[in-house]
Design an enzyme around this catalytic site. Sequence first.
Site, PDB file in Angstrom:
ATOM      1  N   SER A  45       0.833  -1.197   0.000  1.00  0.00           N
ATOM      2  CA  SER A  45       0.000   0.000   0.000  1.00  0.00           C
ATOM      3  C   SER A  45       0.869   1.250   0.000  1.00  0.00           C
ATOM      4  CB  SER A  45      -0.859  -0.030   1.268  1.00  0.00           C
ATOM      5  OG  SER A  45      -1.465   1.216   1.487  1.00  0.00           O
ATOM      6  N   LYS A  84       2.221  -3.285   6.781  1.00  0.00           N
ATOM      7  CA  LYS A  84       2.592  -3.403   5.363  1.00  0.00           C
ATOM      8  C   LYS A  84       4.089  -3.114   5.187  1.00  0.00           C
ATOM      9  CE  LYS A  84      -1.404  -4.398   3.538  1.00  0.00           C
ATOM     10  NZ  LYS A  84      -1.659  -5.717   2.976  1.00  0.00           N
ATOM     11  N   TYR A  88      -1.787  -0.499  10.839  1.00  0.00           N
ATOM     12  CA  TYR A  88      -2.043  -1.084   9.516  1.00  0.00           C
ATOM     13  C   TYR A  88      -0.880  -0.773   8.570  1.00  0.00           C
ATOM     14  CZ  TYR A  88      -3.674  -1.550   4.753  1.00  0.00           C
ATOM     15  OH  TYR A  88      -3.737  -1.880   3.418  1.00  0.00           O
TER      16      TYR A  88
HETATM   17  P1  NAD Z   1     -10.902  -7.119   1.550  1.00  0.00           P
HETATM   18  O1  NAD Z   1     -11.095  -7.063   3.007  1.00  0.00           O
HETATM   19  O2  NAD Z   1     -12.076  -6.984   0.665  1.00  0.00           O
HETATM   20  O3  NAD Z   1     -10.128  -8.468   1.150  1.00  0.00           O
HETATM   21  C1  NAD Z   1      -9.236  -9.123   2.035  1.00  0.00           C
HETATM   22  C2  NAD Z   1      -9.663 -10.561   2.102  1.00  0.00           C
HETATM   23  O4  NAD Z   1      -8.782 -11.273   2.977  1.00  0.00           O
HETATM   24  C3  NAD Z   1     -11.072 -10.742   2.655  1.00  0.00           C
HETATM   25  O5  NAD Z   1     -11.805 -11.579   1.779  1.00  0.00           O
HETATM   26  C4  NAD Z   1     -10.861 -11.413   4.009  1.00  0.00           C
HETATM   27  O6  NAD Z   1     -11.928 -12.279   4.341  1.00  0.00           O
HETATM   28  C5  NAD Z   1      -9.544 -12.140   3.786  1.00  0.00           C
HETATM   29  N1  NAD Z   1      -8.747 -12.405   4.997  1.00  0.00           N
HETATM   30  C6  NAD Z   1      -8.388 -11.515   5.944  1.00  0.00           C
HETATM   31  N2  NAD Z   1      -7.640 -12.139   6.879  1.00  0.00           N
HETATM   32  C7  NAD Z   1      -7.505 -13.432   6.496  1.00  0.00           C
HETATM   33  C8  NAD Z   1      -6.832 -14.547   7.034  1.00  0.00           C
HETATM   34  N3  NAD Z   1      -6.168 -14.470   8.191  1.00  0.00           N
HETATM   35  N4  NAD Z   1      -6.888 -15.722   6.381  1.00  0.00           N
HETATM   36  C9  NAD Z   1      -7.591 -15.821   5.203  1.00  0.00           C
HETATM   37  N5  NAD Z   1      -8.247 -14.798   4.666  1.00  0.00           N
HETATM   38  C10 NAD Z   1      -8.202 -13.606   5.289  1.00  0.00           C
HETATM   39  O7  NAD Z   1      -9.807  -6.008   1.172  1.00  0.00           O
HETATM   40  P2  NAD Z   1      -9.287  -5.519  -0.237  1.00  0.00           P
HETATM   41  O8  NAD Z   1      -9.638  -4.093  -0.372  1.00  0.00           O
HETATM   42  O9  NAD Z   1      -9.652  -6.474  -1.294  1.00  0.00           O
HETATM   43  O10 NAD Z   1      -7.722  -5.574   0.032  1.00  0.00           O
HETATM   44  C11 NAD Z   1      -6.939  -6.700  -0.316  1.00  0.00           C
HETATM   45  C12 NAD Z   1      -5.504  -6.456   0.107  1.00  0.00           C
HETATM   46  O11 NAD Z   1      -5.041  -5.258  -0.497  1.00  0.00           O
HETATM   47  C13 NAD Z   1      -5.339  -6.277   1.617  1.00  0.00           C
HETATM   48  O12 NAD Z   1      -4.132  -6.921   2.001  1.00  0.00           O
HETATM   49  C14 NAD Z   1      -5.221  -4.778   1.783  1.00  0.00           C
HETATM   50  O13 NAD Z   1      -4.465  -4.429   2.914  1.00  0.00           O
HETATM   51  C15 NAD Z   1      -4.510  -4.387   0.497  1.00  0.00           C
HETATM   52  N6  NAD Z   1      -4.765  -2.993   0.130  1.00  0.00           N
HETATM   53  C16 NAD Z   1      -6.059  -2.554   0.024  1.00  0.00           C
HETATM   54  C17 NAD Z   1      -6.303  -1.216  -0.278  1.00  0.00           C
HETATM   55  C18 NAD Z   1      -7.713  -0.679  -0.345  1.00  0.00           C
HETATM   56  O14 NAD Z   1      -7.881   0.535  -0.194  1.00  0.00           O
HETATM   57  N7  NAD Z   1      -8.716  -1.493  -0.591  1.00  0.00           N
HETATM   58  C19 NAD Z   1      -5.232  -0.342  -0.511  1.00  0.00           C
HETATM   59  C20 NAD Z   1      -3.926  -0.842  -0.419  1.00  0.00           C
HETATM   60  C21 NAD Z   1      -3.707  -2.170  -0.096  1.00  0.00           C
HETATM   61  C1  WQD Z   2      -9.744   9.933   0.770  1.00  0.00           C
HETATM   62  C2  WQD Z   2      -9.951  11.441   0.958  1.00  0.00           C
HETATM   63  C3  WQD Z   2     -10.233  12.078   3.257  1.00  0.00           C
HETATM   64  C4  WQD Z   2     -14.029   9.997   3.867  1.00  0.00           C
HETATM   65  C5  WQD Z   2      -7.110   4.915   2.897  1.00  0.00           C
HETATM   66  C6  WQD Z   2      -6.031   4.269   3.720  1.00  0.00           C
HETATM   67  C7  WQD Z   2      -4.901   3.803   2.832  1.00  0.00           C
HETATM   68  C8  WQD Z   2      -5.403   2.924   1.689  1.00  0.00           C
HETATM   69  C9  WQD Z   2      -6.559   3.534   0.974  1.00  0.00           C
HETATM   70  C10 WQD Z   2      -5.154   0.588   2.284  1.00  0.00           C
HETATM   71  C11 WQD Z   2      -9.177  12.024   2.142  1.00  0.00           C
HETATM   72  C12 WQD Z   2     -11.497  12.347   2.478  1.00  0.00           C
HETATM   73  C13 WQD Z   2     -12.857  10.503   3.338  1.00  0.00           C
HETATM   74  C14 WQD Z   2     -15.095  10.878   4.140  1.00  0.00           C
HETATM   75  C15 WQD Z   2     -13.751  12.710   3.343  1.00  0.00           C
HETATM   76  N1  WQD Z   2      -5.867   1.646   2.155  1.00  0.00           N
HETATM   77  N2  WQD Z   2     -12.719  11.829   3.085  1.00  0.00           N
HETATM   78  N3  WQD Z   2     -14.912  12.207   3.868  1.00  0.00           N
HETATM   79  O1  WQD Z   2      -7.353   7.943   3.698  1.00  0.00           O
HETATM   80  O2  WQD Z   2      -6.531   8.343   1.325  1.00  0.00           O
HETATM   81  O3  WQD Z   2      -6.565   6.059   2.226  1.00  0.00           O
HETATM   82  O4  WQD Z   2      -7.560   3.970   1.903  1.00  0.00           O
HETATM   83  O5  WQD Z   2      -3.975   0.423   2.168  1.00  0.00           O
HETATM   84  O6  WQD Z   2      -3.998   3.126   3.649  1.00  0.00           O
HETATM   85  O7  WQD Z   2      -5.564   5.216   4.661  1.00  0.00           O
HETATM   86  O8  WQD Z   2      -8.705   7.142   1.695  1.00  0.00           O
HETATM   87  O9  WQD Z   2     -11.063   7.188   1.047  1.00  0.00           O
HETATM   88  O10 WQD Z   2     -10.481   7.341   3.494  1.00  0.00           O
HETATM   89  O11 WQD Z   2      -9.983   9.266   2.001  1.00  0.00           O
HETATM   90  O12 WQD Z   2     -13.627  13.908   3.140  1.00  0.00           O
HETATM   91  O13 WQD Z   2     -16.164  10.485   4.637  1.00  0.00           O
HETATM   92  O14 WQD Z   2     -11.340  11.663   1.243  1.00  0.00           O
HETATM   93  O15 WQD Z   2     -10.012  13.077   4.221  1.00  0.00           O
HETATM   94  O16 WQD Z   2      -8.786  13.326   1.785  1.00  0.00           O
HETATM   95  P1  WQD Z   2      -7.241   7.483   2.313  1.00  0.00           P
HETATM   96  P2  WQD Z   2     -10.140   7.667   2.091  1.00  0.00           P
END
Ligand code: NAD
Ligand code: WQD
Length: 340
Positions: A124, A153, A149
């Site tokens: 991330s 990562k 979190y």
């Molecule tokens: P999500 O929660 O939809 O998917 C994660 C999946 O992992 C879920 O289906 C959950 O049931 C499963 N899971 C969690 N812990 C587990 C375990 N111990 N054993 C087996 N399964 C498990 O989230 P997502 O948005 O699809 O994200 C997927 C990956 O990408 C995550 O690692 C997340 O940290 C990373 N990521 C997500 C975002 C985002 O904003 N969505 C951004 C950057 C990185």
């Molecule tokens: C986006 C913008 C808020 C909600 C998060 C995690 C990051 C990554 C992606 C996993 C910001 C603003 C938000 C609301 C708002 N996940 N906002 N009103 O914070 O950039 O990233 O998700 O790895 O680690 O931190 O995403 O969608 O929460 O916010 O004004 O109700 O929207 O302040 O500027 P963020 P977000």
Amino acid sequence: MNVLITGGAGYIGSHIALSLLQQNHQVIVLDNLCNSSPIALTRVEALSGKKITFHQGDIRRRADLNQVFNQQPIDAVIHMAGLKSVNESLQKPVKYYQNNIAGTLMLLEIMKQHQVNKLIFSSSATVYGVPEKIPLCENCDTGNTTNPYGASKYMVEKIMGEVVDAQPELAITALRYFNPAGAHPSGQIGEHPEGIPNNLLPYLFQVANGQRGNLPVFGDDYETPDGTGVRDYIHVMDLAEGHIQALNHLKPGYRHYNLGTGQGYSVLEIVQMFEQVSGKHVPVDMRARRPGDVAICLSDPGQAKKELGWQATRGLEAMLRDAWRWHTQNPQGYMGSETL
Ligand code: NAD
Ligand code: WQD
């Protein structure tokens, strides 16, 4: 290839599963369903016309992983399983470190035991913490994270680099996603967070369909053109294609790449574009800054283009249109939909 996706029933994993099937790979999913529904996988099967081998289990459990690796040969693993709420990680750091770090260690151990050497990891942009400069490139400082979190990562990336030093046959690529958004254009799979959404787009959709009153906008006094926070939103189908390209380019060693578009949008620009795309009005409520937020988070996606031959092709309008289609077709997510 036989590709195992840990966390493959989740938001991003289900889109990757679909892309892999469409490229004629075999897909095996291990997921404990703590934040997902198996219906996502039945929808992926219907969209692709192909089968997924699904194991309900936990990456922290040796027996669950062994069962998967014993059942069929695995050529590569896409490791998505993890917990992802920044807020929750501040309340429950041990839970996050257990799941995201201990779970990954168990996976690495079992991969070694079964001589599986190819791994893509869901990292991330959060590993950069407070951005040292904008746009963020891969050699910017990491580790200055602001929550468990993000720290999990960062630590997993570090561990992977060290494990590769000790096992040079390993090929590991960490992909640093910026802000994933959107859904498959069919409207059949997408993201449905439980409870009050933390992230901007899921919250905005719930306001637009009348589930919530107005959209809180966290801060209008940032040093950005309109004062609201700017982010690099990336379509989940572009992300999925980025994983396929990373898989195609895997070679021994540890590497990491930004997956973003390089284009930033403010909160108010998102609201405006969404209103155009949906024809819905979204009332906003200006609030104070949200603790821990930065003004701008933006990628330099150049390295992925150069080395993986990948770049995002979908813009904000497609992200909003596709996600809104998913949301209107599935207002309760997968709940109330067909069972397995
Ligand atoms: P999500 O929660 O939809 O998917 C994660 C999946 O992992 C879920 O289906 C959950 O049931 C499963 N899971 C969690 N812990 C587990 C375990 N111990 N054993 C087996 N399964 C498990 O989230 P997502 O948005 O699809 O994200 C997927 C990956 O990408 C995550 O690692 C997340 O940290 C990373 N990521 C997500 C975002 C985002 O904003 N969505 C951004 C950057 C990185
Ligand atoms: C986006 C913008 C808020 C909600 C998060 C995690 C990051 C990554 C992606 C996993 C910001 C603003 C938000 C609301 C708002 N996940 N906002 N009103 O914070 O950039 O990233 O998700 O790895 O680690 O931190 O995403 O969608 O929460 O916010 O004004 O109700 O929207 O302040 O500027 P963020 P977000």
